[in-house]
Design a protein around this motif. Structure first.
Motif, PDB file in Angstrom:
ATOM      1  N   THR A  73      34.738-152.072  68.881  1.00 44.16           N
ATOM      2  CA  THR A  73      33.987-151.415  69.952  1.00 44.16           C
ATOM      3  C   THR A  73      34.740-150.215  70.489  1.00 44.16           C
ATOM      4  OG1 THR A  73      34.980-152.963  71.541  1.00 44.16           O
ATOM      5  CG2 THR A  73      32.811-153.535  70.622  1.00 44.16           C
ATOM      6  N   GLY A  74      36.036-150.161  70.170  1.00 43.75           N
ATOM      7  CA  GLY A  74      36.850-149.015  70.550  1.00 43.75           C
ATOM      8  C   GLY A  74      37.098-148.129  69.336  1.00 43.75           C
ATOM      9  N   PRO A  75      38.288-147.545  69.250  1.00 45.12           N
ATOM     10  CA  PRO A  75      38.603-146.694  68.093  1.00 45.12           C
ATOM     11  C   PRO A  75      38.653-147.520  66.805  1.00 45.12           C
ATOM     12  CG  PRO A  75      40.120-146.321  69.929  1.00 45.12           C
ATOM     13  CD  PRO A  75      39.357-147.555  70.250  1.00 45.12           C
ATOM     14  N   ASP A  76      38.150-146.937  65.703  1.00 42.31           N
ATOM     15  CA  ASP A  76      38.239-147.587  64.396  1.00 42.31           C
ATOM     16  C   ASP A  76      39.629-147.374  63.808  1.00 42.31           C
ATOM     17  OD1 ASP A  76      35.627-148.339  64.628  1.00 42.31           O
ATOM     18  OD2 ASP A  76      34.836-146.679  63.423  1.00 42.31           O
ATOM     19  N   LEU A  77      40.093-148.364  63.070  1.00 40.11           N
ATOM     20  CA  LEU A  77      41.383-148.289  62.391  1.00 40.11           C
ATOM     21  C   LEU A  77      41.143-148.145  60.893  1.00 40.11           C
ATOM     22  CD1 LEU A  77      43.203-151.214  64.267  1.00 40.11           C
ATOM     23  CD2 LEU A  77      43.197-148.775  64.847  1.00 40.11           C
ATOM     24  N   GLU A  78      41.850-147.225  60.250  1.00 37.20           N
ATOM     25  CA  GLU A  78      41.630-146.998  58.827  1.00 37.20           C
ATOM     26  C   GLU A  78      42.926-146.584  58.156  1.00 37.20           C
ATOM     27  OE1 GLU A  78      38.681-144.515  55.787  1.00 37.20           O
ATOM     28  OE2 GLU A  78      38.411-144.397  57.961  1.00 37.20           O
ATOM     29  N   THR A  79      43.117-147.054  56.933  1.00 38.64           N
ATOM     30  CA  THR A  79      44.275-146.664  56.135  1.00 38.64           C
ATOM     31  C   THR A  79      43.852-146.561  54.679  1.00 38.64           C
ATOM     32  OG1 THR A  79      46.597-147.168  55.620  1.00 38.64           O
ATOM     33  CG2 THR A  79      45.059-149.012  55.676  1.00 38.64           C
ATOM     34  N   THR A  80      44.677-145.944  53.865  1.00 38.93           N
ATOM     35  CA  THR A  80      44.401-145.778  52.439  1.00 38.93           C
ATOM     36  C   THR A  80      45.537-146.397  51.637  1.00 38.93           C
ATOM     37  OG1 THR A  80      43.161-143.731  52.795  1.00 38.93           O
ATOM     38  CG2 THR A  80      43.972-144.144  50.567  1.00 38.93           C
ATOM     39  N   VAL A  81      45.166-147.185  50.647  1.00 37.31           N
ATOM     40  CA  VAL A  81      46.135-147.847  49.777  1.00 37.31           C
ATOM     41  C   VAL A  81      45.954-147.327  48.359  1.00 37.31           C
ATOM     42  CG1 VAL A  81      46.922-150.062  48.849  1.00 37.31           C
ATOM     43  CG2 VAL A  81      46.109-149.917  51.215  1.00 37.31           C
ATOM     44  N   GLN A  82      47.047-146.974  47.708  1.00 33.70           N
ATOM     45  CA  GLN A  82      46.973-146.498  46.323  1.00 33.70           C
ATOM     46  C   GLN A  82      47.286-147.655  45.376  1.00 33.70           C
ATOM     47  OE1 GLN A  82      49.472-143.153  45.386  1.00 33.70           O
ATOM     48  NE2 GLN A  82      48.463-142.765  43.441  1.00 33.70           N
ATOM     49  N   LYS A  83      46.335-147.956  44.501  1.00 32.95           N
ATOM     50  CA  LYS A  83      46.513-149.033  43.525  1.00 32.95           C
ATOM     51  C   LYS A  83      45.663-148.723  42.306  1.00 32.95           C
ATOM     52  CE  LYS A  83      46.402-154.086  43.019  1.00 32.95           C
ATOM     53  NZ  LYS A  83      47.810-154.160  42.544  1.00 32.95           N
ATOM     54  N   ASP A  84      46.321-148.604  41.155  1.00 26.49           N
ATOM     55  CA  ASP A  84      45.636-148.257  39.910  1.00 26.49           C
ATOM     56  C   ASP A  84      45.472-149.519  39.059  1.00 26.49           C
ATOM     57  OD1 ASP A  84      44.501-146.952  37.823  1.00 26.49           O
ATOM     58  OD2 ASP A  84      46.340-146.042  37.070  1.00 26.49           O
ATOM     59  N   PHE A  85      44.242-149.761  38.582  1.00 25.08           N
ATOM     60  CA  PHE A  85      43.958-150.943  37.768  1.00 25.08           C
ATOM     61  C   PHE A  85      43.769-150.543  36.309  1.00 25.08           C
ATOM     62  CE2 PHE A  85      42.651-152.161  42.008  1.00 25.08           C
ATOM     63  CZ  PHE A  85      43.055-153.488  42.107  1.00 25.08           C
ATOM     64  N   ASP A  86      44.227-151.405  35.410  1.00 25.91           N
ATOM     65  CA  ASP A  86      43.975-151.235  33.991  1.00 25.91           C
ATOM     66  C   ASP A  86      42.601-151.831  33.690  1.00 25.91           C
ATOM     67  OD1 ASP A  86      43.895-151.094  31.269  1.00 25.91           O
ATOM     68  OD2 ASP A  86      45.573-152.465  30.900  1.00 25.91           O
ATOM     69  N   LEU A  87      41.597-150.978  33.569  1.00 29.58           N
ATOM     70  CA  LEU A  87      40.225-151.460  33.444  1.00 29.58           C
ATOM     71  C   LEU A  87      39.942-152.108  32.092  1.00 29.58           C
ATOM     72  CD1 LEU A  87      38.296-148.563  35.223  1.00 29.58           C
ATOM     73  CD2 LEU A  87      39.178-150.688  36.164  1.00 29.58           C
ATOM     74  N   SER A  88      40.868-151.970  31.139  1.00 29.37           N
ATOM     75  CA  SER A  88      40.691-152.647  29.854  1.00 29.37           C
ATOM     76  C   SER A  88      41.217-154.075  29.887  1.00 29.37           C
ATOM     77  CB  SER A  88      41.407-151.873  28.742  1.00 29.37           C
ATOM     78  OG  SER A  88      42.812-151.859  28.957  1.00 29.37           O
ATOM     79  N   ASP A  89      41.872-154.453  30.977  1.00 25.70           N
ATOM     80  CA  ASP A  89      42.431-155.798  31.116  1.00 25.70           C
ATOM     81  C   ASP A  89      41.323-156.772  31.495  1.00 25.70           C
ATOM     82  OD1 ASP A  89      43.760-158.108  31.699  1.00 25.70           O
ATOM     83  OD2 ASP A  89      45.180-157.221  33.117  1.00 25.70           O
ATOM     84  N   PRO A  90      41.027-157.778  30.657  1.00 23.47           N
ATOM     85  CA  PRO A  90      39.927-158.700  30.971  1.00 23.47           C
ATOM     86  C   PRO A  90      40.208-159.609  32.154  1.00 23.47           C
ATOM     87  CG  PRO A  90      41.118-159.448  29.029  1.00 23.47           C
ATOM     88  CD  PRO A  90      41.665-158.082  29.376  1.00 23.47           C
ATOM     89  N   ASP A  91      41.432-159.594  32.686  1.00 25.85           N
ATOM     90  CA  ASP A  91      41.772-160.465  33.803  1.00 25.85           C
ATOM     91  C   ASP A  91      41.602-159.817  35.168  1.00 25.85           C
ATOM     92  OD1 ASP A  91      42.434-162.607  32.148  1.00 25.85           O
ATOM     93  OD2 ASP A  91      44.475-161.876  31.858  1.00 25.85           O
ATOM     94  N   ILE A  92      41.290-158.522  35.208  1.00 30.80           N
ATOM     95  CA  ILE A  92      41.091-157.895  36.512  1.00 30.80           C
ATOM     96  C   ILE A  92      39.760-158.371  37.088  1.00 30.80           C
ATOM     97  CG2 ILE A  92      42.421-155.849  35.864  1.00 30.80           C
ATOM     98  CD1 ILE A  92      39.764-154.336  35.686  1.00 30.80           C
TER      99      ILE A  92
END
Length: 232
Positions: free
Chosen positions: A47-66
């Motif tokens: 209801t007050g100010p929104d909180l936001e952050t950015t996280v960098q994370k790269d996924f191997d999209l060829s990995d069947p376990d993601i």
């Protein structure tokens, strides 16, 4: 308060606090990220100010376990075409453990079917969905081929993707095995892909067969040697 990960709301909580009280909450976002992104947004709307952050994370999209949409099961069923004639269909079940949906397309190649496809999507809020792809193969025959799924297109070697080899009978047993994804051309393209040969299967011969074969060969050599000796 609303909690968002990569623009998708994952929770809503409304803690009631008296003056001077504090409230703490810990979240595990590892299964909540949109794996198709490299930079991920995490935000809290209040209801007050929104909180936001950015996280960098790269996924191997060829990995069947993601945590993303993958082929979970393959079946062969019989249906009818517009003329009422029986035809075979590949029933391809997808699962998606992620909270994000990945719209894509799935194509089947067999010795008789050269790139028949359908859209493939597990809707948000559902764990699995099945796509049905018409085949040109005889429903009474053994059908063998490859299934390709890609959220970017089967001619692209990026994005969420998966591939299976399969072999079986309509309304019978179907064997399937995950393969490394291979980008191929669409039917009608100059470099269109055609499925011709199954994967190379090397037959395993147990060691005792080698021993038996060796004994047999040795016996033949001894007999031949004895014959030459006594014929002198």
């Amino acid at each position: 308060m609303n909690y968002y990960v990569d623009d998708l709301i994952i929770s809503h909580e409304s803690p009631e606090l008296d003056p001077g009280e504090t409230w703490n909450k810990t979240w595990d976002f590892s299964e909540q990220y949109d794996v198709t992104r490299d930079n991920h947004s995490v935000s809290i709307g209040t209801t007050g100010p929104d909180l936001e952050t950015t996280v960098q994370k790269d996924f191997d999209l060829s990995d069947p376990d993601i945590p993303a949409q993958r082929i979970a099961d393959v079946d062969l069923v019989e249906t009818t075409n517009e003329d009422g004639d029986p035809i075979a269909q590949a029933a391809i079940t997808f699962e998606n453990p992620s909270t994000h949906a990945n719209l894509g397309e799935v194509f089947v190649h067999t010795k008789e079917t050269h790139g028949s496809g359908e859209l493939a999507l597990v809707p948000i809020g559902e764990e699995e969905a099945t796509a049905y792809v018409d085949l040109n193969d005889d429903p009474d025959s053994t059908i063998e081929g490859e299934i390709r799924y890609n959220a970017q297109g089967i001619n692209q070697d990026h994005g969420v993707r998966d591939q299976m080899w399969f072999r079986g009978e309509v309304d019978g047993d179907v064997t399937f095995q995950r393969q490394e994804f291979e980008a191929v051309g669409y039917a009608g393209d100059d470099d269109a892909y055609r499925y011709d040969d199954p994967p190379l299967i090397v037959q395993y011969i147990p060691p005792y067969r080698y021993i038996a074969a060796g004994v047999m060969i040795a016996g033949i050599v001894l007999i031949a040697g004895a014959r030459r000796y006594w014929s002198r």
